[in-house]
Design an enzyme around this catalytic site. Structure first.
Site, PDB file in Angstrom:
ATOM      1  CG  ASP A   1      -0.191  -0.091   2.558  1.00  0.00           C
ATOM      2  OD1 ASP A   1      -0.780   0.307   3.582  1.00  0.00           O
ATOM      3  OD2 ASP A   1       0.979  -0.533   2.575  1.00  0.00           O
TER       4      ASP A   1
ATOM      5  CG  ASN B   1       0.287   3.258   4.270  1.00  0.00           C
ATOM      6  OD1 ASN B   1       0.160   3.206   5.503  1.00  0.00           O
ATOM      7  ND2 ASN B   1       1.246   2.628   3.621  1.00  0.00           N
TER       8      ASN B   1
ATOM      9  CB  THR C   1       4.824  -4.163   2.717  1.00  0.00           C
ATOM     10  OG1 THR C   1       4.404  -3.616   1.452  1.00  0.00           O
ATOM     11  CG2 THR C   1       6.064  -5.000   2.528  1.00  0.00           C
TER      12      THR C   1
ATOM     13  CG  PHE D   1      -2.313   0.847   9.402  1.00  0.00           C
ATOM     14  CD1 PHE D   1      -1.986   0.585   8.083  1.00  0.00           C
ATOM     15  CD2 PHE D   1      -3.410   1.658   9.668  1.00  0.00           C
ATOM     16  CE1 PHE D   1      -2.733   1.120   7.038  1.00  0.00           C
ATOM     17  CE2 PHE D   1      -4.165   2.202   8.632  1.00  0.00           C
ATOM     18  CZ  PHE D   1      -3.824   1.927   7.309  1.00  0.00           C
ATOM     19  CG  ASN D   2       0.339  -3.250   7.207  1.00  0.00           C
ATOM     20  OD1 ASN D   2      -0.195  -2.240   6.747  1.00  0.00           O
ATOM     21  ND2 ASN D   2       1.630  -3.508   7.074  1.00  0.00           N
TER      22      ASN D   2
ATOM     23  CG  ASP E   1       6.161  -1.621   4.499  1.00  0.00           C
ATOM     24  OD1 ASP E   1       5.459  -0.760   3.942  1.00  0.00           O
ATOM     25  OD2 ASP E   1       5.758  -2.274   5.486  1.00  0.00           O
TER      26      ASP E   1
END
Ligand code: RIB
Ligand code: CA
Length: 312
Positions: free
Chosen positions: A13, A42, A126, A167-168, A242
């Site tokens: 992203d 993102n 990632t 977040f991911n 990442d």
């Protein structure tokens, strides 16, 4: 094990750190980048795809780019403009891409690629794991054909989007559960290790001192990326998440990983999206992942500078 043109698919992203991971993965003959698949994360899918096109244009690469999921399987879509800016790649002047993305869906590209090269391909996600989960549900036959997944996401300790979740993982906990229950070998690079690699001013200067367009692009990306980390954590740089995925394939000796059971919290409460990592094997459950616990941060940044120096 010596690397000899190891075929990889990057799924991300972009995003500042995703972009640098693409630069690293494309900077050497050891990795054969078959394609980049993009996902929301993102920023929205259109922008992450545009940013992947921009990075490809910057280095004059030819890998195809396949847009994928524009939202999670079930959860509400999150985004991180506060970290990466409205474009998702705020900071540097951006080249205008001349070639469009492909029309084949990312999940379909992953399926077709894995079927055509059984046992060879490593997936480097990632961002949220939605594209991989879609591919695994559409074509379960590919699961035993994937060599490995190397994912930046999760955490053995605190989160960065909630106290519990990275977040991911939080973007799509259901997708993460599908991936971690798939049986495909997975190595996880969570915040517990990525927060050990801070792109401080001296490390940013090393990219600028390359005196190249890519070096300057990377330095400006990192200077923008640092601002969020300075405000949130008080650090003097951004955590370079990442690129640890590609770095792991290029120089595994820079990392210490530990096998352990990882469960994804798919509740909707305060622990939603948490990667419950059984670091001390208190459950006695068999491991389903290798989890990175330590990184030689100086070695990691030295590898990045050395490889990005290859761009003229
Ligand atoms: O939590 C950090 C992760 O979320 C990184 O991959 C960053 O690019 C964002 O996707
Ligand atoms: Ca990312």
């Amino acid at each position: 094990m010596p690397l000899s043109s190891r075929p990889v698919i990057l799924d991300g992203d972009p995003g500042h750190d995703d972009a640098i991971n693409i630069l690293l993965a494309c900077s050497n003959p050891e990795l054969e980048v078959l394609g980049v698949t993009t996902t929301y994360g993102n920023v929205g899918l259109n922008r992450t795809t545009q940013n992947a096109l921009i990075v490809r244009e910057l280095i004059g690469a030819t890998f195809p780019i396949y847009p994928g999921a524009d939202r999670p399987l079930i959860a509400e879509r999150l985004s991180a403009e506060a970290v990466h800016g409205e474009s998702g790649l705020d900071g540097p002047d951006l080249p205008v891409p001349r070639r469009p993305a492909e029309t084949l869906h990312a999940a379909q590209f992953i399926i077709e690629s894995v079927r055509s090269r059984p046992g060879e391909i490593t997936l480097l996600p990632t961002g949220p794991l939605t594209n991989l989960a879609l591919a695994f549900r559409l074509a379960p036959d590919i699961l035993p054909l994937i060599r490995e997944i190397v994912w930046m996401g999760g955490s053995t300790d605190t989160g960065n989007w909630t106290p519990a979740a990275e977040f991911n993982a939080l973007c799509d906990p259901h997708a993460a559960q599908i991936v971690f229950e798939s049986g495909v070998p997975i190595t996880m690079f969570g915040l517990n290790v990525t927060h050990q690699a801070i792109a401080n001013p001296a490390r940013v200067a090393a990219f600028r001192q390359l005196g190249t367009r890519v070096g300057e692009f990377t330095a400006v990306l990192l200077e923008f990326f640092a601002e969020h980390h300075r405000l949130r954590y008080g650090w003097d740089g951004g955590a370079l998440h990442d690129p640890m995925t590609a770095a792991y394939l290029l120089a595994p000796e820079l990392f210490a990983v530990r096998p352990m059971r990882v469960d994804i919290d798919i509740t909707t409460g305060p622990s939603a999206g948490r990667t419950h990592c059984d670091v001390w094997n208190v459950t006695g459950q068999a491991p389903n992942a290798d989890v990175a616990m330590q990184v030689d941060a100086d070695g990691f940044f030295a590898l990045l500078v050395e490889r990005l120096a290859g761009y003229r």
